[in-house]
Design a protein around this motif. Structure first.
Motif, PDB file in Angstrom:
ATOM      1  N   TYR A   5      -9.829  -6.976   1.409  1.00  0.00           N
ATOM      2  CA  TYR A   5      -8.700  -7.322   2.262  1.00  0.00           C
ATOM      3  C   TYR A   5      -8.632  -8.839   2.382  1.00  0.00           C
ATOM      4  N   ASN A   6      -7.450  -9.394   2.154  1.00  0.00           N
ATOM      5  CA  ASN A   6      -7.221 -10.819   2.310  1.00  0.00           C
ATOM      6  C   ASN A   6      -6.395 -11.013   3.568  1.00  0.00           C
ATOM      7  N   ASP A   7      -7.011 -11.588   4.592  1.00  0.00           N
ATOM      8  CA  ASP A   7      -6.306 -11.719   5.873  1.00  0.00           C
ATOM      9  C   ASP A   7      -5.208 -12.769   5.843  1.00  0.00           C
ATOM     10  N   LYS A   8      -5.260 -13.717   4.908  1.00  0.00           N
ATOM     11  CA  LYS A   8      -4.196 -14.728   4.823  1.00  0.00           C
ATOM     12  C   LYS A   8      -2.917 -14.150   4.235  1.00  0.00           C
ATOM     13  N   THR A   9      -3.059 -13.268   3.249  1.00  0.00           N
ATOM     14  CA  THR A   9      -1.877 -12.679   2.615  1.00  0.00           C
ATOM     15  C   THR A   9      -1.595 -11.268   3.128  1.00  0.00           C
ATOM     16  N   ASP A  10      -2.504 -10.728   3.967  1.00  0.00           N
ATOM     17  CA  ASP A  10      -2.396  -9.364   4.509  1.00  0.00           C
ATOM     18  C   ASP A  10      -2.279  -8.346   3.374  1.00  0.00           C
ATOM     19  N   LEU A  11      -3.140  -8.535   2.366  1.00  0.00           N
ATOM     20  CA  LEU A  11      -3.130  -7.673   1.197  1.00  0.00           C
ATOM     21  C   LEU A  11      -4.434  -6.870   1.141  1.00  0.00           C
ATOM     22  N   GLY A  44      -6.227   1.106  -9.460  1.00  0.00           N
ATOM     23  CA  GLY A  44      -6.236   0.387  -8.199  1.00  0.00           C
ATOM     24  C   GLY A  44      -4.960   0.607  -7.422  1.00  0.00           C
ATOM     25  N   ILE A  45      -5.059   0.373  -6.121  1.00  0.00           N
ATOM     26  CA  ILE A  45      -3.910   0.506  -5.223  1.00  0.00           C
ATOM     27  C   ILE A  45      -3.816  -0.781  -4.413  1.00  0.00           C
ATOM     28  N   GLU A  46      -2.680  -1.436  -4.497  1.00  0.00           N
ATOM     29  CA  GLU A  46      -2.434  -2.674  -3.764  1.00  0.00           C
ATOM     30  C   GLU A  46      -1.456  -2.376  -2.642  1.00  0.00           C
ATOM     31  N   ILE A  47      -1.838  -2.739  -1.425  1.00  0.00           N
ATOM     32  CA  ILE A  47      -0.967  -2.500  -0.271  1.00  0.00           C
ATOM     33  C   ILE A  47      -0.604  -3.846   0.338  1.00  0.00           C
ATOM     34  N   LEU A  48       0.662  -4.197   0.226  1.00  0.00           N
ATOM     35  CA  LEU A  48       1.186  -5.435   0.798  1.00  0.00           C
ATOM     36  C   LEU A  48       1.484  -5.200   2.269  1.00  0.00           C
ATOM     37  N   ASP A  49       1.414  -6.248   3.073  1.00  0.00           N
ATOM     38  CA  ASP A  49       1.609  -6.124   4.527  1.00  0.00           C
ATOM     39  C   ASP A  49       0.746  -4.981   5.065  1.00  0.00           C
ATOM     40  N   ALA A  50      -0.518  -4.988   4.664  1.00  0.00           N
ATOM     41  CA  ALA A  50      -1.436  -3.888   4.959  1.00  0.00           C
ATOM     42  C   ALA A  50      -1.576  -3.597   6.445  1.00  0.00           C
ATOM     43  N   SER A  51      -1.559  -4.627   7.279  1.00  0.00           N
ATOM     44  CA  SER A  51      -1.743  -4.398   8.715  1.00  0.00           C
ATOM     45  C   SER A  51      -0.612  -3.572   9.328  1.00  0.00           C
ATOM     46  N   LYS A  52       0.517  -3.498   8.657  1.00  0.00           N
ATOM     47  CA  LYS A  52       1.623  -2.662   9.132  1.00  0.00           C
ATOM     48  C   LYS A  52       1.385  -1.184   8.818  1.00  0.00           C
ATOM     49  N   HIS A  53       0.517  -0.916   7.834  1.00  0.00           N
ATOM     50  CA  HIS A  53       0.342   0.444   7.339  1.00  0.00           C
ATOM     51  C   HIS A  53      -1.017   1.057   7.663  1.00  0.00           C
TER      52      HIS A  53
END
Length: 69
Positions: A5-11, A44-53
């Protein structure tokens, strides 16, 4: 399996197969991208704006790394 998890990009990235191979990216939704590898397997699975999901605490007891780069 690795979860980063990258907290700067929320990825959030979930790597299911650690073998090095070529992948094709397939966007499933606006925020989810699948990496498809050999034999059409999901690598792999990439989730953008992860904190929303996802609430990262719910991933436990799976260990995850927080990338600061």
């Amino acid at each position: 399996m690795n979860i980063t998890y990258n907290d700067k990009t929320d990825l959030l990235y979930i790597r299911l197969d650690d073998r090095r191979q070529e992948v094709i990216n397939k966007r499933v939704t606006e925020d989810i991208v699948l990496d498809i590898g050999e034999n059409d397997r999901i690598i792999g699975i990439e989730i953008l704006d992860a904190s929303k999901h996802i609430t990262l605490d719910r991933l436990l007891p799976v260990k995850y790394e927080v990338s600061k780069t």
